[in-house]
Design an enzyme around this catalytic site. Structure first.
Site, PDB file in Angstrom:
ATOM      1  N   GLY A   1       0.838  -1.196   0.000  1.00 42.43           N
ATOM      2  CA  GLY A   1       0.000   0.000   0.000  1.00 42.43           C
ATOM      3  C   GLY A   1       0.874   1.248   0.000  1.00 42.43           C
ATOM      4  CB  CYS A   2       0.268   4.623  -1.355  1.00 41.27           C
ATOM      5  SG  CYS A   2      -1.426   4.844  -0.775  1.00 41.27           S
ATOM      6  CE1 TYR A   3      -1.450   8.357   3.950  1.00 39.44           C
ATOM      7  CE2 TYR A   3      -3.262   6.915   3.369  1.00 39.44           C
ATOM      8  CZ  TYR A   3      -2.780   8.175   3.613  1.00 39.44           C
ATOM      9  OH  TYR A   3      -3.623   9.258   3.527  1.00 39.44           O
ATOM     10  CB  ALA A   4       1.984   0.010   3.839  1.00 36.80           C
TER      11      ALA A   4
END
Lengths: 356, 356, 356, 356
Positions: free
Chosen positions: D152-155
């Site tokens: 994921g992008c935030y991850a």
């Protein structure tokens, strides 16, 4: 017949000064008698801010506070830090009370100015006379002060969000982290490369990491529940590509297991009678369970929402206000109302403008 | 004791309806008695627009105009085109006058609805009873109408910018080109891909080229100086990545050589007594010689500036208004004031909010 | 082995200079040998634009064109008007050809500099040696020039949109009105109040009405079909709250009745073989029947669409380009490719970045 | 002759799919053979995204992964959660390896899908076969996987920012708070009211407080230094009014007193050889001492900066990436390069585009 408060503004042509004019013109018991602006002396206000055309056309005068004080009942100062402290004297205060929208009278400890602002305060003896102008916390003090130190925008938001929790011993004070997000108008109208449109549009950044000057205000007002202990806070502001608004996301470890409703009880007890605080009750993950800066735009509200992160035992508080209203000019008027024994909401009933 | 106008809004939860609520709550002689919303029936208004919390919490009812009419003095309609025409009947008009913020009663020629809107008008007989609600042009007619057709946002701006020039025979009417720029709120709150944030942020486009539905309104109101001849106009709207505001840049060939001051005389003669029109006198290339949408944000003003392009013999007029205020809800209230014999500016004294 | 063109940039740290660096680093046959910047002499490029870190870290030198010319095959100038003309001399041109991204060599008539720019051109004798660097119109001339005058951003867009129509005698040249919309980066990186974020975000305005300096370029290149007659154009630029992109909406009266397809034939004949021109064929009111600036972001394309307004006999042309690419740095590289006999598209195959 | 990787994309017309096309077209050893899109079957890609005109015009086909697999060497999936898991089978994996840009193979624990995503994973047996596709951490595993689960992008941003610190036992893992800020494109192209331009422009909000689905990814990858212990993290995402970019501000208490330089040593040791990680060394409060999303726009970089808050003993890490590149499509290509034994940077040398 309602009394009329005659006011003057020193530093009237910055964003904060201009917002003060907008709101004061909407106040039923105020007359703006004098505007001072160093950079715009001799110019009409409406030539500096054409939106005011047909409403208001006072000519800006020089920043001579003593002279201005002769014809007004109150002086507002909206100047860069260090400048108000130069002008505010015992002599001036004998003539009028003042409300300083800058930072010069916010900190009680003179040493803090050297540490955080890098200058030696020229009138340390006045610091004890000033009231920290957050009415929800200190209205009695404010009502009888000669100097009201209007709080910083981030500080207003963070303190209102956290004060009931700290007073209620809900959080481990050492665990508190405050992450702030602000629109660009918070940085004022002075030119600088990082406020050039193309440099701050479509991007986000942290700034003044671990060194922002609103931090000591927060710490001063958020003392421990017994009011004796100061504890250091971590505060990181961020610049958001929008004109107005502050959102504060505050994190703290719960001192003991509790419920979102119990947190709500604390807030309701503290703020239930406060017109300018709106509580966003947790409602699962409903669309509008948290404050957003658009809901407060142009108004004197501070909206507060919260959620417990059960997995980590942390409380997350989200608070929003308009940096130019509750974070500056609106709060100054709320303080003025206190000084002149008017209902606090007088002139402050603006409804959020949306979409805007 | 000031009389109170009891009003209802049919279509209260779109952007225009919501702005009407915001402004009406600021009107000293209005009471909002009923809000109707098809999509939000049964919901409280503040749950749809949380910014209204603490101000207003009426529950939205079904769109039953006749029933609403029983308890109000006036009905506002803020519906997609075609919908108001279905609800407005002789029976309804016997109970209350109406102000339609949609397009259903703007065009006098029933055939124009088929041509521009693609539907057969269900009540063509009512078209002659409606007044085109641009007070600066038609206030007498409006004051005694049962149906006020509130103008389109672009149309308001273009007509106000051009009317004095055409009446003064200043321009060759066949030469007129109108280039419009609008913020996104003009397109309303209904979802569509081209209004998705990432699709319209950081880009600009023309749309409805040579086919926008405000064109026939402009042509109807901008007849030749003798009032007899209609001439076709070229109008191209553009979508601008901002929330609010319309800027119209209108071009026309001067009928004869003249001066910017002579143009100014015409405008001053037409609008000198109009509170809601502000003229920006040409001043070389001064910073603020032309209207900008920010100067009118949140207000009922239409600002107008002009310049002669000596090299081409063309006049360039730039006009700005807030599409949700003078282009919709504010103008509707101005019309309401006319209908109820109040000063036109009642409740419409908002100062532009800036930066916002 | 492919030849390598060694280049230098005078004025490398403005937005245009920086974009030139970005694109040149993506060119397979270019080596950037020297960057000059008055304000950033001695600083590394990546410290001025941190996005370049890990790609490029040349140190900026003083603006000494003659010295730079010793080690390069080509010099780009990206300076404020008047500055390149001071530095470009016969002596310099003996060493290297130059491409000027400023305005100092665009106008053939020395008097036009006094009229439009307010200064006397210091090297009028060089004006006749320069080629106006719009490859789609003048590629043969450019290929053998010593001075290539890279066109203005608005001018590139307007000229490409209108040239085939004028050459084809489609329009009454006296009727042409050009309404331009530009993102803020077109105004450069120098600080000024009107480019301060809060002053240009969420607003739109016209500027330099009837006086913008790209007007004489357009007129010079858009002579009548027989190439002999110059006619004045009305051009009004507008500032749009976005970083990049220009949209030009041009209006002209059709010289004779014709069809959108016939207009398309003209465009296809002129531009069918041009890689950097994309035609948007009219398709009723389809979603994407017209150019939008987002479709060209970061690329060297100029997109063109058109529509006949049958009611007024007017043609409306909408054209879009990226002001920093086809309107500046990309076009300069296209010109460089011509000068060095490379395929025009070399290094210019960027795909639009979206959403961005 | 360089080998060519033939690829297909399932879910090609969302923002992530489209960005994948943009980047793959810039990859020297890739041929895009097939695009599948449920909503756009039968449409040409350039009609959905007109910016691709002249570059690419494949027609979208139905989402039949098995059929697509016959003619490609690799399949990318860019689908809403739950959809890839339906299509990926042992049968498919015998034909081709897959890279899933969705979330269906990121979590090793099948139960986590029920808890965080609310569905029972249809192929739990495949979870152990997938590699979590963060090359800087797991490149060996990725190189031999049949399923790469693109993070994921935030991850991606949070894990890259924190991993060296946790592995180095620098932080008290229980103290970690992650405050994320994302541009709107992270939410995809599906219509919803909160992504309507006027609803998210000029405002900021927290969302999915204490419940965002990237949290379990972070926790899975940020195990304790000994790799055995999972600890819960607090993560709060915020929506920022901009198209692209993620900024993560992470807070943690230092396990022991240390210096910013010692922290830098850890980062340099972990990432010194990583092309896609750029470290922003603390330099007092210099203008560019911290990452900003604009510095990574359009690129595969993750920029990281840090500061010690001496007063609180906390470390503050700020990291930025482009949610559609390093947070999605770029990282997927980096993973593809690993799978096909190409240098990781192949096709990923884009320079940030600015201002944009």
């Amino acid at each position: 017949l309602a009394k009329v408060i005659r006011v003057g503004i020193v530093g009237a042509t910055g964003y904060v000064g201009q917002e003060l004019v907008r709101l004061l013109l909407d106040h039923p018991q105020v007359e703006i008698k004098a505007l001072a602006s160093k950079s715009k002396t001799g110019k009409s206000f409406a030539s500096v801010y054409p939106g005011f055309s047909k409403f208001f056309d006072l000519t800006c005068v020089e920043e001579d506070s003593l002279k201005m004080a002769e014809s007004v009942d109150l002086l507002f100062f909206a100047l860069p830090h260090g400048a108000a402290a130069q002008q505010v004297s015992e002599q001036l205060l004998k003539l009028v009370p003042i409300i300083d929208l800058g930072s010069d009278f916010r900190l009680k400890d003179p040493g803090a100015y050297e540490k955080w602002y890098g200058f030696k305060h020229p009138r340390p003896e006045l610091l004890s006379q000033s009231a920290y102008g957050l009415p929800e916390l200190r209205r009695k003090e404010i009502a009888k002060a000669r100097i009201v130190a209007n709080p910083g925008c981030y500080a207003s938001c963070a303190i209102l969000a956290l004060k009931p929790l700290i007073d209620g011993s809900m959080l481990d004070p050492k665990s508190i982290v405050i992450d702030g997000k602000s629109g660009v108008s918070g940085a004022g109208r002075s030119l600088s490369l990082d406020l050039h449109f193309d440099e701050c549009n479509e991007t986000v950044k942290a700034y003044k990491v671990a060194s922002h000057r609103h931090t000591p205000e927060m710490e001063q007002e958020l003392k421990s529940a017994n009011g004796k202990e100061t504890f250091p806070l971590t505060f990181t502001p961020h610049l958001i590509p929008m004109n107005r608004g502050i959102l504060v996301t505050a994190y703290g470890s719960l001192a003991a297991k509790t419920s979102e409703n119990a947190i709500g009880d604390l807030y309701r007890k503290s703020y239930g009678a406060e017109h300018f605080i709106r509580l966003f009750e947790p409602q699962g993950q409903d669309e509008y369970a948290f404050p957003e800066t658009r809901f407060v735009k142009g108004t004197n509200f501070c909206d507060i929402g919260w959620r417990i992160d059960e997995r980590t035992g942390r409380l997350i508080v989200v608070a929003a206000l308009d940096n130019l209203v509750k974070g500056a000019a609106g709060q100054a008027i709320q303080n003025m109302n206190l000084l002149f024994d008017l209902p606090e909401t007088t002139g402050l009933k603006q409804i959020p403008i949306f979409p805007a």
